[in-house]
Design an enzyme around this catalytic site. Structure first.
Site, mmCIF file in Angstrom:
data_model
loop_
_atom_site.group_PDB
_atom_site.id
_atom_site.type_symbol
_atom_site.label_atom_id
_atom_site.label_comp_id
_atom_site.label_asym_id
_atom_site.label_seq_id
_atom_site.Cartn_x
_atom_site.Cartn_y
_atom_site.Cartn_z
ATOM 1 N N SER A 167 0.821 -1.203 0.000
ATOM 2 C CA SER A 167 0.000 0.000 0.000
ATOM 3 C C SER A 167 0.861 1.262 0.000
ATOM 4 O O SER A 167 1.699 1.444 -0.869
ATOM 5 C CB SER A 167 -0.943 -0.042 1.210
ATOM 6 N N LYS A 212 -22.632 17.086 7.704
ATOM 7 C CA LYS A 212 -21.607 17.420 8.690
ATOM 8 C C LYS A 212 -21.246 16.231 9.569
ATOM 9 O O LYS A 212 -20.104 16.118 10.019
ATOM 10 C CB LYS A 212 -22.087 18.596 9.565
#
Length: 295
Positions: A117, A169
């Site tokens: 990764s 949010k």
């Protein structure tokens, strides 16, 4: 009694002075020998912008300090970055890669147990990549995991009230189910990280075949060589020899540069733990209260 204490103090001071002189003359005081050398800079643990508590980590600032010690020494002729990492933050991985690419010295990345990764992202910044044939690497891509505890809260009659300034949010909150729109938002972010990751690999590993690993799967060092994702497979010594070759030198001194780490880290960190964290872990990036992005 006072005379004995005084003699002991004097003896201790003299001993410290002698040891300091020896360290300075040998070059051990800053971890870099005054002899012509290959510096082995170790990158171990999860790559992140800030350190963690329980997990072994490598921050951008810590790597910059370690790599800088090798880069700034005129006696270091080449650098080997020894990688044992499952990856980490995309920002931190890109920053560390940038540090390596700015080096004026030959740099060889050696993938040991794990270099997957974000850690593979870092490896691509070196002039050459050597991987142990049995190492775990590739894992090119990104993902995010989001927990949903809403049903568990219902079972225990626990409620959660959120007062927010906008519809999204509290996106990624574990206290409610995610909407389709929110899934699309996160998918877009993951896709952007993946696209940049793939772009970097294609740019730095010209001719590499990503078709077999485009789904984010890990692979061994041997498979990575067949796909053109590394330059060769071999031992740590092979990487050091290649670094010497790139520097046009032979039989250079070897200098280890690594983080000291804490006693707690030494107890927690282990070979088995690193392997367990290999597949799927890692490009980690917290944004306010958002879940962690991984690659």
């Amino acid at each position: 009694m006072a005379k004995k204490v005084g003699r002991r103090t004097k003896t201790l001071i003299i001993s410290l002075i002698i040891i300091s002189v020896i360290l300075i003359l040998s070059g051990w005081s800053d971890g870099v020998s005054f002899e012509n050398s290959v510096a082995v800079v170790k990158l171990e643990g999860i790559i992140t912008s800030s350190g963690g508590f329980m997990d072994e980590t490598m921050t951008v600032s810590e790597f910059s300090k370690l790599f800088g010690r090798a880069e700034d020494s005129s006696n270091v002729k080449a650098i080997v970055v020894e990688i044992n990492s499952p990856g980490g933050s995309p920002v931190a991985s890109a920053e560390i890669a940038s540090i390596i690419m700015k080096s004026e010295k030959p740099v060889v990345a050696w993938i040991a147990d794990v270099g997957a990764s974000g850690a593979y992202w870092v490896a691509t910044s070196a002039d050459k990549i050597v991987s142990h044939p049995l190492s775990i690497t590739c894992s090119i891509g990104a993902y995010i995991q989001i927990s949903d505890f809403s049903r568990l809260l219902e079972d225990y009659n626990v409620s959660q009230t959120t007062i927010k300034s906008g519809e999204h949010k509290d996106i990624g909150s574990p206290f409610r189910q995610m909407t389709e729109d929110e899934e699309a938002i996160f998918q877009n972010i993951v896709d952007q990280i993946n696209e940049e990751f793939v772009r970097v690999v294609r740019e730095r590993r010209e001719g590499a075949d990503l078709s077999e690993v485009s789904d984010g799967r890990p692979c061994t060092g041997k498979e990575a060589l067949e796909l053109g994702l590394v330059d060769s497979v071999g031992s740590r010594e092979s990487a050091i020899s290649l670094a010497e070759e790139l520097a046009g030198e032979e039989d250079l001194n070897i200098v280890e540069i690594e983080s000291e780490g804490s006693f707690l880290e030494s107890l927690i960190g282990s070979y088995t733990d690193r392997i367990a964290r290999t597949i799927g872990l890692t490009i980690i990036n917290s944004i306010n209260s958002l879940p962690s992005f991984q690659s």
